[in-house]
Write a protein that holds these residues in place. Sequence first.
Motif, PDB file in Angstrom:
ATOM      1  N   ASP A  70       0.813  -1.219   0.000  1.00 36.99           N
ATOM      2  CA  ASP A  70       0.000   0.000   0.000  1.00 36.99           C
ATOM      3  C   ASP A  70       0.851   1.275   0.000  1.00 36.99           C
ATOM      4  O   ASP A  70       0.319   2.375  -0.075  1.00 36.99           O
ATOM      5  CB  ASP A  70      -1.001   0.002   1.159  1.00 36.99           C
ATOM      6  N   ALA A  71       2.172   1.130   0.060  1.00 39.43           N
ATOM      7  CA  ALA A  71       3.066   2.293   0.012  1.00 39.43           C
ATOM      8  C   ALA A  71       3.665   2.492  -1.379  1.00 39.43           C
ATOM      9  O   ALA A  71       4.575   3.296  -1.552  1.00 39.43           O
ATOM     10  CB  ALA A  71       4.182   2.135   1.044  1.00 39.43           C
ATOM     11  N   VAL A  72       3.143   1.774  -2.372  1.00 38.89           N
ATOM     12  CA  VAL A  72       3.724   1.818  -3.718  1.00 38.89           C
ATOM     13  C   VAL A  72       3.795   3.248  -4.263  1.00 38.89           C
ATOM     14  O   VAL A  72       4.724   3.593  -4.996  1.00 38.89           O
ATOM     15  CB  VAL A  72       2.977   0.858  -4.677  1.00 38.89           C
ATOM     16  N   GLY A  73       2.901   4.094  -3.861  1.00 41.10           N
ATOM     17  CA  GLY A  73       2.916   5.485  -4.303  1.00 41.10           C
ATOM     18  C   GLY A  73       4.107   6.280  -3.797  1.00 41.10           C
ATOM     19  O   GLY A  73       4.409   7.353  -4.310  1.00 41.10           O
ATOM     20  N   LEU A  74       4.792   5.751  -2.779  1.00 45.77           N
ATOM     21  CA  LEU A  74       5.955   6.438  -2.199  1.00 45.77           C
ATOM     22  C   LEU A  74       7.272   6.008  -2.838  1.00 45.77           C
ATOM     23  O   LEU A  74       8.304   6.642  -2.611  1.00 45.77           O
ATOM     24  CB  LEU A  74       6.032   6.150  -0.685  1.00 45.77           C
ATOM     25  N   PHE A  75       7.245   4.932  -3.611  1.00 44.74           N
ATOM     26  CA  PHE A  75       8.492   4.364  -4.137  1.00 44.74           C
ATOM     27  C   PHE A  75       9.231   5.331  -5.065  1.00 44.74           C
ATOM     28  O   PHE A  75      10.457   5.400  -5.038  1.00 44.74           O
ATOM     29  CB  PHE A  75       8.239   3.047  -4.873  1.00 44.74           C
ATOM     30  N   GLY A  76       8.490   6.071  -5.875  1.00 48.31           N
ATOM     31  CA  GLY A  76       9.120   7.014  -6.797  1.00 48.31           C
ATOM     32  C   GLY A  76       9.961   8.039  -6.054  1.00 48.31           C
ATOM     33  O   GLY A  76      11.106   8.317  -6.421  1.00 48.31           O
ATOM     34  N   ASN A  77       9.392   8.601  -4.975  1.00 45.34           N
ATOM     35  CA  ASN A  77      10.134   9.584  -4.188  1.00 45.34           C
ATOM     36  C   ASN A  77      11.350   8.959  -3.513  1.00 45.34           C
ATOM     37  O   ASN A  77      12.373   9.622  -3.348  1.00 45.34           O
ATOM     38  CB  ASN A  77       9.225  10.232  -3.137  1.00 45.34           C
ATOM     39  N   LEU A  78      11.241   7.692  -3.128  1.00 43.71           N
ATOM     40  CA  LEU A  78      12.387   6.994  -2.540  1.00 43.71           C
ATOM     41  C   LEU A  78      13.522   6.909  -3.556  1.00 43.71           C
ATOM     42  O   LEU A  78      14.669   7.253  -3.253  1.00 43.71           O
ATOM     43  CB  LEU A  78      11.977   5.592  -2.075  1.00 43.71           C
ATOM     44  N   PHE A  79      13.200   6.484  -4.764  1.00 47.52           N
ATOM     45  CA  PHE A  79      14.243   6.359  -5.793  1.00 47.52           C
ATOM     46  C   PHE A  79      14.808   7.724  -6.172  1.00 47.52           C
ATOM     47  O   PHE A  79      16.005   7.860  -6.421  1.00 47.52           O
ATOM     48  CB  PHE A  79      13.705   5.634  -7.028  1.00 47.52           C
ATOM     49  N   LEU A  80      13.951   8.744  -6.187  1.00 48.11           N
ATOM     50  CA  LEU A  80      14.415  10.101  -6.502  1.00 48.11           C
ATOM     51  C   LEU A  80      15.318  10.645  -5.392  1.00 48.11           C
ATOM     52  O   LEU A  80      16.160  11.507  -5.644  1.00 48.11           O
ATOM     53  CB  LEU A  80      13.227  11.036  -6.718  1.00 48.11           C
ATOM     54  N   ALA A  81      15.154  10.134  -4.167  1.00 49.08           N
ATOM     55  CA  ALA A  81      16.020  10.558  -3.063  1.00 49.08           C
ATOM     56  C   ALA A  81      17.356   9.810  -3.088  1.00 49.08           C
ATOM     57  O   ALA A  81      18.390  10.367  -2.743  1.00 49.08           O
ATOM     58  CB  ALA A  81      15.313  10.319  -1.728  1.00 49.08           C
ATOM     59  N   ILE A  82      17.328   8.548  -3.514  1.00 49.51           N
ATOM     60  CA  ILE A  82      18.555   7.734  -3.537  1.00 49.51           C
ATOM     61  C   ILE A  82      19.426   8.079  -4.741  1.00 49.51           C
ATOM     62  O   ILE A  82      20.643   8.238  -4.607  1.00 49.51           O
ATOM     63  CB  ILE A  82      18.215   6.225  -3.549  1.00 49.51           C
ATOM     64  N   GLU A  83      18.814   8.201  -5.896  1.00 48.39           N
ATOM     65  CA  GLU A  83      19.560   8.351  -7.147  1.00 48.39           C
ATOM     66  C   GLU A  83      20.597   9.485  -7.117  1.00 48.39           C
ATOM     67  O   GLU A  83      21.767   9.239  -7.396  1.00 48.39           O
ATOM     68  CB  GLU A  83      18.567   8.540  -8.301  1.00 48.39           C
ATOM     69  N   ARG A  85      21.987  10.886  -4.670  1.00 48.38           N
ATOM     70  CA  ARG A  85      22.932  10.713  -3.553  1.00 48.38           C
ATOM     71  C   ARG A  85      23.620   9.355  -3.600  1.00 48.38           C
ATOM     72  O   ARG A  85      24.263   8.948  -2.628  1.00 48.38           O
ATOM     73  CB  ARG A  85      22.185  10.858  -2.219  1.00 48.38           C
ATOM     74  N   ALA A  86      23.502   8.652  -4.720  1.00 49.55           N
ATOM     75  CA  ALA A  86      24.041   7.293  -4.821  1.00 49.55           C
ATOM     76  C   ALA A  86      25.527   7.241  -4.481  1.00 49.55           C
ATOM     77  O   ALA A  86      25.967   6.351  -3.745  1.00 49.55           O
ATOM     78  CB  ALA A  86      23.784   6.711  -6.207  1.00 49.55           C
ATOM     79  N   GLU A  87      26.290   8.201  -4.971  1.00 54.31           N
ATOM     80  CA  GLU A  87      27.732   8.194  -4.698  1.00 54.31           C
ATOM     81  C   GLU A  87      27.998   8.462  -3.217  1.00 54.31           C
ATOM     82  O   GLU A  87      28.772   7.760  -2.576  1.00 54.31           O
ATOM     83  CB  GLU A  87      28.435   9.243  -5.567  1.00 54.31           C
ATOM     84  N   GLU A  88      27.335   9.459  -2.673  1.00 54.32           N
ATOM     85  CA  GLU A  88      27.490   9.810  -1.254  1.00 54.32           C
ATOM     86  C   GLU A  88      27.084   8.643  -0.345  1.00 54.32           C
ATOM     87  O   GLU A  88      27.751   8.348   0.644  1.00 54.32           O
ATOM     88  CB  GLU A  88      26.619  11.033  -0.949  1.00 54.32           C
ATOM     89  N   LEU A  89      25.972   7.976  -0.691  1.00 51.75           N
ATOM     90  CA  LEU A  89      25.470   6.852   0.113  1.00 51.75           C
ATOM     91  C   LEU A  89      26.137   5.533  -0.260  1.00 51.75           C
ATOM     92  O   LEU A  89      25.822   4.499   0.312  1.00 51.75           O
ATOM     93  CB  LEU A  89      23.944   6.739  -0.046  1.00 51.75           C
ATOM     94  N   GLN A  90      27.016   5.585  -1.251  1.00 56.31           N
ATOM     95  CA  GLN A  90      27.779   4.433  -1.735  1.00 56.31           C
ATOM     96  C   GLN A  90      26.876   3.313  -2.266  1.00 56.31           C
ATOM     97  O   GLN A  90      27.159   2.135  -2.105  1.00 56.31           O
ATOM     98  CB  GLN A  90      28.735   3.914  -0.650  1.00 56.31           C
ATOM     99  N   VAL A  91      25.777   3.693  -2.903  1.00 50.61           N
ATOM    100  CA  VAL A  91      24.866   2.719  -3.496  1.00 50.61           C
ATOM    101  C   VAL A  91      25.382   2.379  -4.893  1.00 50.61           C
ATOM    102  O   VAL A  91      25.436   3.232  -5.767  1.00 50.61           O
ATOM    103  CB  VAL A  91      23.422   3.262  -3.565  1.00 50.61           C
ATOM    104  N   LEU A  92      25.781   1.130  -5.065  1.00 47.72           N
ATOM    105  CA  LEU A  92      26.267   0.662  -6.364  1.00 47.72           C
ATOM    106  C   LEU A  92      25.103   0.373  -7.301  1.00 47.72           C
ATOM    107  O   LEU A  92      25.159   0.615  -8.497  1.00 47.72           O
ATOM    108  CB  LEU A  92      27.095  -0.621  -6.197  1.00 47.72           C
ATOM    109  N   ASP A  93      24.037  -0.188  -6.715  1.00 50.60           N
ATOM    110  CA  ASP A  93      22.887  -0.606  -7.495  1.00 50.60           C
ATOM    111  C   ASP A  93      21.739  -0.861  -6.534  1.00 50.60           C
ATOM    112  O   ASP A  93      21.951  -1.045  -5.327  1.00 50.60           O
ATOM    113  CB  ASP A  93      23.214  -1.885  -8.270  1.00 50.60           C
ATOM    114  N   PHE A  94      20.530  -0.874  -7.053  1.00 44.71           N
ATOM    115  CA  PHE A  94      19.387  -1.284  -6.235  1.00 44.71           C
ATOM    116  C   PHE A  94      18.347  -1.910  -7.138  1.00 44.71           C
ATOM    117  O   PHE A  94      18.339  -1.686  -8.348  1.00 44.71           O
ATOM    118  CB  PHE A  94      18.813  -0.123  -5.416  1.00 44.71           C
TER     119      PHE A  94
END
Length: 104
Positions: A70-83, A85-94
């Motif tokens: 039921d939180a599927v509507g929030l996923f876009g904002n999550l990805f927009l927050a991670i993308e 900052r990927a280098e700063e957060l050291q996210v290689l992939d998700f």
Amino acid sequence: GTSKELKMQFGTGYHLRLFTPRATPASTLEQLNGVVMEKVPDAKKEHVPHTERTQSSDAPLEVRYTLPSDAVGLFGNLFLAIEPRAEELQVLDFELAATSLEEV
């Protein structure tokens, strides 16, 4: 019912897997956790079994969350927050996957 109906009724939602370098500092992982929890407050961090964490020394670290359907509507904002900052957060992939029928 259909596979979608079964997943909605019995499934746990979606599985988010984030991959970071093995040497990612705990403070950076905490920042990443903060972003996920801020954008999807009902996200649940999953425990990654030790056997899966010890694959090979150069394999990335995997951080897992279960995100409610039921939180599927929030996923876009999550990805927009991670993308950005990927280098700063050291996210290689998700990746994001729906609950499989085997899990239901």
